[in-house]
Design a protein around this motif. Structure first.
Motif, PDB file in Angstrom:
ATOM      1  N   VAL A 238       0.919  -0.613  -0.165  1.00 41.05           N
ATOM      2  CA  VAL A 238      -0.020   0.088   0.351  1.00 41.05           C
ATOM      3  C   VAL A 238       1.340   1.595   0.250  1.00 41.05           C
ATOM      4  N   ASN A 239       2.028   1.165   0.108  1.00 38.40           N
ATOM      5  CA  ASN A 239       3.088   2.442   0.329  1.00 38.40           C
ATOM      6  C   ASN A 239       2.717   3.039  -0.983  1.00 38.40           C
ATOM      7  N   PRO A 240       2.340   4.826  -1.493  1.00 38.38           N
ATOM      8  CA  PRO A 240       2.188   5.161  -2.144  1.00 38.38           C
ATOM      9  C   PRO A 240       3.346   5.398  -2.671  1.00 38.38           C
ATOM     10  N   LEU A 241       4.427   5.176  -2.326  1.00 41.86           N
ATOM     11  CA  LEU A 241       5.820   5.943  -2.502  1.00 41.86           C
ATOM     12  C   LEU A 241       6.352   5.330  -3.934  1.00 41.86           C
ATOM     13  N   ARG A 242       5.640   3.631  -3.518  1.00 40.93           N
ATOM     14  CA  ARG A 242       5.755   2.405  -5.637  1.00 40.93           C
ATOM     15  C   ARG A 242       5.075   2.819  -6.176  1.00 40.93           C
ATOM     16  N   ARG A 243       6.281   2.830  -7.582  1.00 43.58           N
ATOM     17  CA  ARG A 243       6.132   3.102  -8.630  1.00 43.58           C
ATOM     18  C   ARG A 243       4.482   2.790  -9.257  1.00 43.58           C
ATOM     19  N   HIS A 244       4.704   1.512  -9.196  1.00 44.17           N
ATOM     20  CA  HIS A 244       3.632   0.412  -9.691  1.00 44.17           C
ATOM     21  C   HIS A 244       3.474  -0.811  -8.396  1.00 44.17           C
ATOM     22  N   THR A 245       1.990  -0.508  -7.728  1.00 45.92           N
ATOM     23  CA  THR A 245       1.448  -1.957  -7.073  1.00 45.92           C
ATOM     24  C   THR A 245       0.734  -2.273  -7.398  1.00 45.92           C
ATOM     25  N   PHE A 246      -1.022  -3.024  -7.012  1.00 44.43           N
ATOM     26  CA  PHE A 246      -1.871  -3.459  -7.545  1.00 44.43           C
ATOM     27  C   PHE A 246      -2.495  -2.216  -6.794  1.00 44.43           C
ATOM     28  N   TRP A 247      -2.622  -1.284  -5.679  1.00 45.56           N
ATOM     29  CA  TRP A 247      -3.291  -0.348  -5.690  1.00 45.56           C
ATOM     30  C   TRP A 247      -2.838   1.027  -6.003  1.00 45.56           C
ATOM     31  N   THR A 248      -1.655   0.723  -6.472  1.00 45.92           N
ATOM     32  CA  THR A 248      -1.180   2.470  -7.014  1.00 45.92           C
ATOM     33  C   THR A 248      -1.758   2.359  -8.580  1.00 45.92           C
ATOM     34  N   ILE A 249      -1.810   0.974  -9.409  1.00 44.74           N
ATOM     35  CA  ILE A 249      -2.523   1.203 -10.877  1.00 44.74           C
ATOM     36  C   ILE A 249      -3.999   0.963 -10.610  1.00 44.74           C
ATOM     37  N   ILE A 250      -4.463   0.636  -9.436  1.00 48.38           N
ATOM     38  CA  ILE A 250      -5.946   1.113  -9.552  1.00 48.38           C
ATOM     39  C   ILE A 250      -6.955   2.254  -9.477  1.00 48.38           C
ATOM     40  N   PHE A 251      -5.942   3.101  -8.263  1.00 53.31           N
ATOM     41  CA  PHE A 251      -6.882   3.834  -7.700  1.00 53.31           C
ATOM     42  C   PHE A 251      -6.313   5.041  -8.544  1.00 53.31           C
ATOM     43  N   GLY A 252      -4.993   5.646  -8.640  1.00 52.70           N
ATOM     44  CA  GLY A 252      -3.976   6.459  -9.740  1.00 52.70           C
ATOM     45  C   GLY A 252      -4.409   6.187 -10.482  1.00 52.70           C
ATOM     46  N   GLY A 253      -4.662   4.808 -11.515  1.00 49.48           N
ATOM     47  CA  GLY A 253      -4.820   4.825 -13.100  1.00 49.48           C
ATOM     48  C   GLY A 253      -6.658   5.101 -13.354  1.00 49.48           C
ATOM     49  N   VAL A 254      -7.496   5.088 -11.689  1.00 49.55           N
ATOM     50  CA  VAL A 254      -8.607   5.590 -12.467  1.00 49.55           C
ATOM     51  C   VAL A 254      -8.621   6.603 -12.474  1.00 49.55           C
ATOM     52  N   PHE A 255      -8.032   7.527 -11.998  1.00 49.69           N
ATOM     53  CA  PHE A 255      -8.015   9.105 -11.682  1.00 49.69           C
ATOM     54  C   PHE A 255      -7.834   9.607 -12.721  1.00 49.69           C
ATOM     55  N   THR A 256      -6.184   8.644 -13.423  1.00 47.37           N
ATOM     56  CA  THR A 256      -5.498   9.923 -14.449  1.00 47.37           C
ATOM     57  C   THR A 256      -6.443   8.815 -15.810  1.00 47.37           C
ATOM     58  N   LEU A 527       5.683  10.611  -5.116  1.00 48.58           N
ATOM     59  CA  LEU A 527       4.606   9.646  -5.376  1.00 48.58           C
ATOM     60  C   LEU A 527       4.983   9.143  -6.416  1.00 48.58           C
ATOM     61  N   SER A 528       4.269   8.014  -6.800  1.00 48.45           N
ATOM     62  CA  SER A 528       4.189   7.404  -7.866  1.00 48.45           C
ATOM     63  C   SER A 528       3.193   8.811  -8.205  1.00 48.45           C
ATOM     64  N   TYR A 529       3.783   8.370 -10.214  1.00 49.50           N
ATOM     65  CA  TYR A 529       3.439   9.620 -10.944  1.00 49.50           C
ATOM     66  C   TYR A 529       1.552   9.490 -10.988  1.00 49.50           C
ATOM     67  N   LEU A 530       1.403   7.980 -11.037  1.00 49.70           N
ATOM     68  CA  LEU A 530      -0.347   7.658 -10.579  1.00 49.70           C
ATOM     69  C   LEU A 530      -0.961   8.463 -10.083  1.00 49.70           C
ATOM     70  N   TYR A 531       0.019   9.067  -8.697  1.00 47.16           N
ATOM     71  CA  TYR A 531      -1.324   9.854  -7.883  1.00 47.16           C
ATOM     72  C   TYR A 531      -0.733  11.537  -8.240  1.00 47.16           C
TER      73      TYR A 531
END
Length: 628
Positions: A238-256, A527-531
């Motif tokens: 769940v670390n938001p600093l990681r570039r790509h994780t399941f949660w980063t891609i799902i939540f950040g990707g949906v907004f992007t 922060l991951s660029y997806l956020y």
């Protein structure tokens, strides 16, 4: 070992048939533009030119949405992403599904009901002219910037590997796009996108099929990828600093990507050109199948890259200078004995470019005419049509000029791409504020947009100054252990000493960092660029709602239809339909179970009244005998 180097030294080059295939793709695209310039009497009104007369159907619009979404960045960049970081990127398949559902259920009904041409018309209907003007200017800036880079970046990658003429490709791409956009309008853009999706799938397929043959089957590719750690689909950190994780891609990707599919003019303009709301919604859902197909092709191409170069990475070994050159290099390596097929792949990459650029030019023309010309200058439909064509030519020239500027930007290219994402988030927040929050007013919209844009810009620029470390991007190992570094410069265009080779044996060897040395501000910038888009959207919504409530937002009266209504939701309509059907069935059952005492239950000639023999002895079927 020597045989490996023989492959590298004999890597193919572009031949005449490759140029023929590429030229054929450009010519067919131009011919489609000419056809729609004269079909059905031509593009006589701005509505015909910009919206296809609002008579488009779901299937071609769906394929056009797919082509516009998948640029050359997808064709060249996604396989390289899989090669370096593994198949985690395929989780975007879930993201695409969520984005399509959100766009079709929240944004499409509102935009379609209002009958707008420019997405930013909505901002004036919901807020005021100032908000509309701000949104329009931000969109124009980000689109010109991004489109220039989309033209230049793949041309540079292909030029450095294949020798394909750089500026010839850039100018040809810009001129052909501008030509068929100006001649045929939205219809030409949509139908060339349909053709270009076919080219993209054919290009990917040629690489995948040949790679499977070279490696001895799909199972070998999958097995190599498994043992190389590339099948890393699930990472629930769940670390938001990681570039790509399941949660980063799902939540950040949906907004992007909702910022693109839900409110970006290039996408919205397509689905609101459909002849019915059902076709508009269906175009998004059918497009989802296309997105999954292209994603699957890109992911498997990346796994094929790894399987072939797992022991001698061309990027680490300096055979190619950037990861986005890996796919062109692979194509010339494994398809060098098939004249014309490398040209098909280059056409595949440029089809992604053409579809994105043509969508951008058409969207820029629509926004300029609808938001900057019509509100201030009174013109006839014929003159508006000519104005639309003129602005298409203007923006085509600007995009080619932006590509030339991009060639001088160097390290700022990544910054420019980040700015594109930074602008998209606040704009999405502004539309979410208007559609989902009836209390939001123009003051809240303007203040929220300014706050969201400022925060997004702050994070984005900071991420360029303090880029995230390798420990957070987690690149996977890339080996050069199987390379023959003794080859001379006359046999190959690269040389390397044993010492250099040993220092490059893996790009994935990540040193453990002292996390305590990271300051809070560096973590914020990492922060991951997806956020980036997520932050921009949430800041706009939160600030906008608070300011609106403080400035009397609850007292305003809104135009009907500018916010989401429960009738817009498919689930609500389905519930109403099922309830009505259920109520009807209950009514029928009640009617059968409690028959009218004055009528027969089975035989209409038989009545309960006849059972009362004393009262009905002089009646037949309830009718007095005398009256008969």
């Amino acid at each position: 070992m020597q045989s490996d180097m023989k492959v590298y030294s004999e890597v193919g080059k572009f031949v005449v048939w490759d140029y023929v295939v590429f030229a054929a793709m450009l010519v067919i695209s131009a011919v489609i533009g000419i056809y729609y310039a004269i079909a059905d009497g031509g593009q006589n009104t701005s509505k015909d030119f910009l919206m296809g007369g609002r008579r488009m159907t779901a299937i071609p619009v769906a394929l056009s949405l797919t082509a516009s979404f998948m640029s050359a960045v997808t064709v060249l960049g996604t396989p390289a992403e899989i090669y370096r970081n593994g198949a985690m990127f395929s989780i975007f398949g879930f993201t695409y599904a969520f984005v399509v559902i959100i766009s079709s259920e929240i944004f499409v009904p509102v935009f379609y009901r209002l009958g707008i041409t420019s997405t930013y018309e909505y901002l004036e209907l919901r807020f005021n002219k100032a908000v509309r003007l701000c949104g329009t200017i931000l969109f124009i800036i980000q689109t010109i910037l991004y489109t220039g880079i989309v033209i230049y970046a793949p041309a540079l990658a292909l030029n450095q590997v294949t020798g394909f003429d750089l500026w010839g490709a850039v100018v040809a791409t810009g001129v052909v796009c501008t030509f068929y956009c100006t001649m045929g309008g939205l219809k030409a853009v949509v139908w060339t996108d349909v053709f270009q999706v076919g080219v993209m799938v054919a290009g990917f397929s040629s690489v995948i099929i040949r790679a499977a043959v070279v490696q001895g089957g799909v199972s070998t590719i999958v097995n190599d990828s498994y043992h190389g750690g590339r099948l890393n689909f699930w990472d629930f950190d769940v670390n938001p600093l990681r570039r790509h994780t399941f949660w980063t891609i799902i939540f950040g990707g949906v907004f992007t990507w909702t910022g693109i599919y839900g409110v970006n003019q290039a996408q919205v303009q397509r689905y609101i050109s459909c002849k019915t709301l059902l076709h508009a919604k269906m175009s998004l859902y059918v497009n989802l199948i296309g997105l999954w197909a292209i994603l699957a092709c890109a992911v498997f191409s990346g796994l094929s890259l790894y399987s072939i170069y797992k022991d001698c990475d061309p990027w680490t070994a300096h055979i190619v200078s950037a990861p986005d050159q890996l796919m062109p290099y692979l194509v010339l390596d494994i398809l060098r004995d098939f004249p014309g097929v490398p040209g098909l792949f280059v056409s595949c990459a440029y089809s992604g470019t053409l579809s994105t650029v043509s969508s951008s030019i058409n969207a820029l023309a629509a926004v300029t005419v609808e938001d900057l010309v019509k509100p201030y200058i009174s013109l006839s439909e014929k003159k508006l049509s000519w104005a639309s064509k003129g602005t298409s030519i203007l923006y085509g020239a600007l995009c080619i000029g932006m590509a030339a500027l991009a060639s001088l930007m160097g390290g700022l290219l990544q910054a420019a791409l980040s700015i594109f994402g930074m602008i998209g988030g606040p704009l999405l927040g502004l539309f979410v504020l208007g559609i989902l929050f009836p209390c939001a007013n123009s003051t809240g919209g303007l203040v929220g947009l300014a706050a969201g844009f400022a925060v997004s810009l702050w994070v984005g620029i900071g991420s360029q100054i303090y880029p995230p470390s390798a420990a957070r991007t987690l690149p996977l190992p890339l080996s050069t252990a199987g390379c023959n570094f003794s080859v001379s410069a006359t046999e190959s265009n690269w040389t390397m000493t044993t010492t250099e080779a040993s220092s490059l044996f893996t790009t994935g060897a990540v040193q453990t960092e002292d996390s305590t040395s990271d300051s809070l501000i560096q973590n914020w910038y990492s922060l991951s660029y997806l956020y980036f888009s997520t932050i921009g959207t949430l800041v706009v919504v939160v600030v906008g709602v608070i300011v609106s409530l403080l400035s009397g937002g609850r007292k305003q009266s809104l135009e009907p239809g500018v916010t989401l209504m429960k009738e817009d939701l498919s689930c609500y309509n389905l519930f109403v339909h099922l309830k009505a059907k259920n109520d009807k069935e209950i009514e029928v059952l009640n009617w059968k179970s409690t028959p009218d005492m004055a009528s027969g239950t089975i035989n209409p000639a038989f009545s309960d009244i006849e059972l009362d023999m004393k009262e009905n002895k002089d009646k037949a079927n309830g009718i007095p005998v005398d009256d008969r």
